[in-house]
Scaffold this active site. Structure first.
Site, PDB file in Angstrom:
ATOM      1  N   THR A   1       0.810  -9.305  -5.445  1.00 35.82           N
ATOM      2  CA  THR A   1       1.457 -10.379  -4.685  1.00 35.82           C
ATOM      3  C   THR A   1       0.469 -11.440  -4.242  1.00 35.82           C
ATOM      4  O   THR A   1       0.822 -12.610  -4.108  1.00 35.82           O
ATOM      5  CB  THR A   1       2.175  -9.780  -3.462  1.00 35.82           C
ATOM      6  OG1 THR A   1       3.196  -8.934  -3.930  1.00 35.82           O
ATOM      7  CG2 THR A   1       2.785 -10.846  -2.571  1.00 35.82           C
TER       8      THR A   1
ATOM      9  N   TYR B   1      10.071 -12.766  -5.545  1.00 33.65           N
ATOM     10  CA  TYR B   1       9.062 -13.603  -6.204  1.00 33.65           C
ATOM     11  C   TYR B   1       8.521 -12.792  -7.372  1.00 33.65           C
ATOM     12  O   TYR B   1       8.873 -11.622  -7.555  1.00 33.65           O
ATOM     13  CB  TYR B   1       7.922 -13.962  -5.227  1.00 33.65           C
ATOM     14  CG  TYR B   1       7.264 -12.734  -4.651  1.00 33.65           C
ATOM     15  CD1 TYR B   1       7.718 -12.169  -3.462  1.00 33.65           C
ATOM     16  CD2 TYR B   1       6.219 -12.103  -5.328  1.00 33.65           C
ATOM     17  CE1 TYR B   1       7.154 -11.008  -2.954  1.00 33.65           C
ATOM     18  CE2 TYR B   1       5.651 -10.947  -4.835  1.00 33.65           C
ATOM     19  CZ  TYR B   1       6.116 -10.406  -3.647  1.00 33.65           C
ATOM     20  OH  TYR B   1       5.570  -9.259  -3.162  1.00 33.65           O
TER      21      TYR B   1
ATOM     22  N   THR C   1      -0.359  -4.414  -3.717  1.00 34.08           N
ATOM     23  CA  THR C   1      -0.466  -3.479  -2.589  1.00 34.08           C
ATOM     24  C   THR C   1       0.151  -2.105  -2.873  1.00 34.08           C
ATOM     25  O   THR C   1      -0.127  -1.152  -2.169  1.00 34.08           O
ATOM     26  CB  THR C   1       0.204  -4.065  -1.331  1.00 34.08           C
ATOM     27  OG1 THR C   1       1.545  -4.436  -1.656  1.00 34.08           O
ATOM     28  CG2 THR C   1      -0.566  -5.273  -0.820  1.00 34.08           C
ATOM     29  N   ASP C   2       0.985  -2.015  -3.924  1.00 37.49           N
ATOM     30  CA  ASP C   2       1.706  -0.751  -4.139  1.00 37.49           C
ATOM     31  C   ASP C   2       0.778   0.427  -4.444  1.00 37.49           C
ATOM     32  O   ASP C   2       1.029   1.550  -3.997  1.00 37.49           O
ATOM     33  CB  ASP C   2       2.740  -0.907  -5.265  1.00 37.49           C
ATOM     34  CG  ASP C   2       3.915  -1.789  -4.840  1.00 37.49           C
ATOM     35  OD1 ASP C   2       3.921  -2.246  -3.684  1.00 37.49           O
ATOM     36  OD2 ASP C   2       4.811  -2.017  -5.672  1.00 37.49           O
TER      37      ASP C   2
ATOM     38  N   LYS D   1      -0.305   2.307   2.331  1.00 36.09           N
ATOM     39  CA  LYS D   1       0.780   1.343   2.573  1.00 36.09           C
ATOM     40  C   LYS D   1       1.888   2.106   3.270  1.00 36.09           C
ATOM     41  O   LYS D   1       2.551   2.949   2.662  1.00 36.09           O
ATOM     42  CB  LYS D   1       1.263   0.750   1.250  1.00 36.09           C
ATOM     43  CG  LYS D   1       2.280  -0.370   1.423  1.00 36.09           C
ATOM     44  CD  LYS D   1       2.635  -1.013   0.085  1.00 36.09           C
ATOM     45  CE  LYS D   1       3.539  -2.212   0.255  1.00 36.09           C
ATOM     46  NZ  LYS D   1       3.824  -2.870  -1.044  1.00 36.09           N
TER      47      LYS D   1
ATOM     48  N   GLU E   1       1.924  28.407   5.771  1.00 28.58           N
ATOM     49  CA  GLU E   1       3.161  28.264   4.978  1.00 28.58           C
ATOM     50  C   GLU E   1       3.155  29.100   3.697  1.00 28.58           C
ATOM     51  O   GLU E   1       4.161  29.676   3.339  1.00 28.58           O
ATOM     52  CB  GLU E   1       3.463  26.804   4.605  1.00 28.58           C
ATOM     53  CG  GLU E   1       3.832  25.905   5.755  1.00 28.58           C
ATOM     54  CD  GLU E   1       5.253  26.143   6.244  1.00 28.58           C
ATOM     55  OE1 GLU E   1       6.010  26.882   5.597  1.00 28.58           O
ATOM     56  OE2 GLU E   1       5.587  25.598   7.315  1.00 28.58           O
TER      57      GLU E   1
HETATM   58  N1  LIG Z   1       2.741  -6.778  -2.020  1.00 30.11           N
HETATM   59  C1  LIG Z   1       2.435  -6.471  -3.269  1.00 30.11           C
HETATM   60  O1  LIG Z   1       1.320  -6.713  -3.729  1.00 30.11           O
HETATM   61  C2  LIG Z   1       3.481  -5.799  -4.105  1.00 30.11           C
HETATM   62  C3  LIG Z   1       3.633  -6.456  -5.464  1.00 30.11           C
HETATM   63  C4  LIG Z   1       3.606  -5.500  -6.634  1.00 30.11           C
HETATM   64  N2  LIG Z   1       4.671  -4.543  -6.574  1.00 30.11           N
HETATM   65  C5  LIG Z   1       2.226  -4.868  -6.744  1.00 30.11           C
HETATM   66  O2  LIG Z   1       1.936  -3.854  -6.172  1.00 30.11           O
HETATM   67  O3  LIG Z   1       1.433  -5.422  -7.439  1.00 30.11           O
END
Ligand SMILES: NC(=O)CC[C@H](N)C(=O)O
Length: 333
Positions: A16, A30, A96-97, A169, A290
């Site tokens: 992103t 986007y 970010t994923d 995340k 467990e």
């Molecule tokens: N906020 C993000 O970067 C998510 C955008 C995309 N799904 C990625 O991880 O590249």
């Protein structure tokens, strides 16, 4: 290049932070991985006050599509740059994923004390109140600082400096997305970093793993638990050649009685079974709590979330097939 300023290389991989939407109102709708690294750098002219910055486009993808080969390619390029005398710090822009996976991987395998910062954004640069500019500015500031040396791979999001080892995340949509169960290491404000704590786990210079020795990464699968779960996923992963399966257990990493016999059998066939937890704010799985791990010869992931446990399992399995050694590594890293 200006003398006196640190030399920072930005390796761009997509996400992103390189995303673009149709209008400024599109903060969630986007396309990721659209903007090239030179345009990213040009978008933050203030970077040149912090460092001599240059960019390289390593990948241009959304990070959910990253492969083990992509990880190795990125890791090797980071190692080459870290070995270079005219590089003081490295920034990796990333979706970010899976940012937390890449950050942990690099934290395990890069033999350098130079700062390596992984950074992303929650909103594309075209959106109102986009967060990528400041996150990138903060990343370059930390990458060029002497104080960040020897602290392992770091993540700068939302003004915080997080350890790449335990950051995750923990929320989508919000810019306050990245959290560690053990808290941030510091803050960046107006290009200056303020440190409060240090990572206690082995990393980079103190790690026994080295990207230069890793030719390929083994197949490791992740199987999720829930009420009424059965053994379908575990069997399928094993059939596909998984060397280890990360069990994403409920609560303390618990295992359904319908699944236990299958995991015992898979372990006898040589597949490593690693128990983690799907609790949201940080699992904490202990041996023989467990399930009788000593008896079944299973491993526990301790506080690593399932996706981080997969990263450590892959890296560890390049060195050992011994479950005791594997467990030692899960305590130490
Ligand atoms: N906020 C993000 O970067 C998510 C955008 C995309 N799904 C990625 O991880 O590249």
């Amino acid at each position: 290049q200006e003398a006196g300023k640190p030399n920072v290389v930005i390796l761009a991989t997509g996400g992103t932070i390189a995303g673009a939407g149709a209008s400024a109102a599109n903060s969630a709708t986007y396309t990721a991985a659209k903007v090239g690294v030179d345009q990213l750098i040009a978008g933050v002219p203030e970077l040149s006050q912090l460092a001599n910055v240059r960019g390289e486009q390593v990948l241009q993808i959304a990070s959910e599509s990253i492969t083990n080969d992509n990880l190795l390619q990125l890791g090797r390029r980071v190692a080459e740059l870290a070995d270079s005398k005219d590089v003081d710090g490295i920034v990796i822009t990333h979706g970010t994923d899976t940012l937390e996976e890449t950050a942990y991987f690099l934290n395990l395998v890069e033999k350098t004390d130079k700062p390596i910062i992984v950074v992303g954004s929650m909103r594309p640069g075209t959106a109102m109140s986009a967060d990528g500019m400041l996150n990138l500015y903060n990343a370059v500031a930390v990458a060029g600082s002497k104080e960040a040396r020897g602290k392992g791979v770091l993540v700068t999001m939302n003004d915080e400096i997080q350890s790449g080892r335990d950051v995750t995340k923990s929320m989508n949509i919000k810019t306050e997305a990245f959290k560690s169960p053990w808290g941030p290491l510091g803050m960046v404000v107006e290009g200056k970093s303020y440190w409060f704590r240090l990572p206690a786990k082995r990393h980079t210079m103190d790690s026994e793993f080295d990207i230069k020795d890793i030719k390929s990464l083994p197949n490791v699968g992740i199987a999720y638990s829930y009420g009424n779960v059965d053994d379908t996923a575990y069997k399928a992963f094993a059939q596909a050649g998984a060397k280890a399966i990360i069990h994403v257990g409920t609560g303390n990493g618990s295992v359904s009685s319908r699944v236990v016999p299958t995991l015992q059998a898979l372990r006898k066939d040589g597949v490593q079974i690693i128990r983690s937890s799907h609790v949201n704010n940080g699992g904490f799985v202990l041996r023989n709590a467990e399930q009788p791990d000593d008896k079944y010869d299973w491993v526990v992931a301790h506080d690593l979330n399932p996706q981080k446990a997969r990263i450590l399992a892959m890296v560890a399995l390049t060195k050992t097939q011994d479950s005791k050694e594997l467990q030692r590594m899960f305590w130490e890293y």
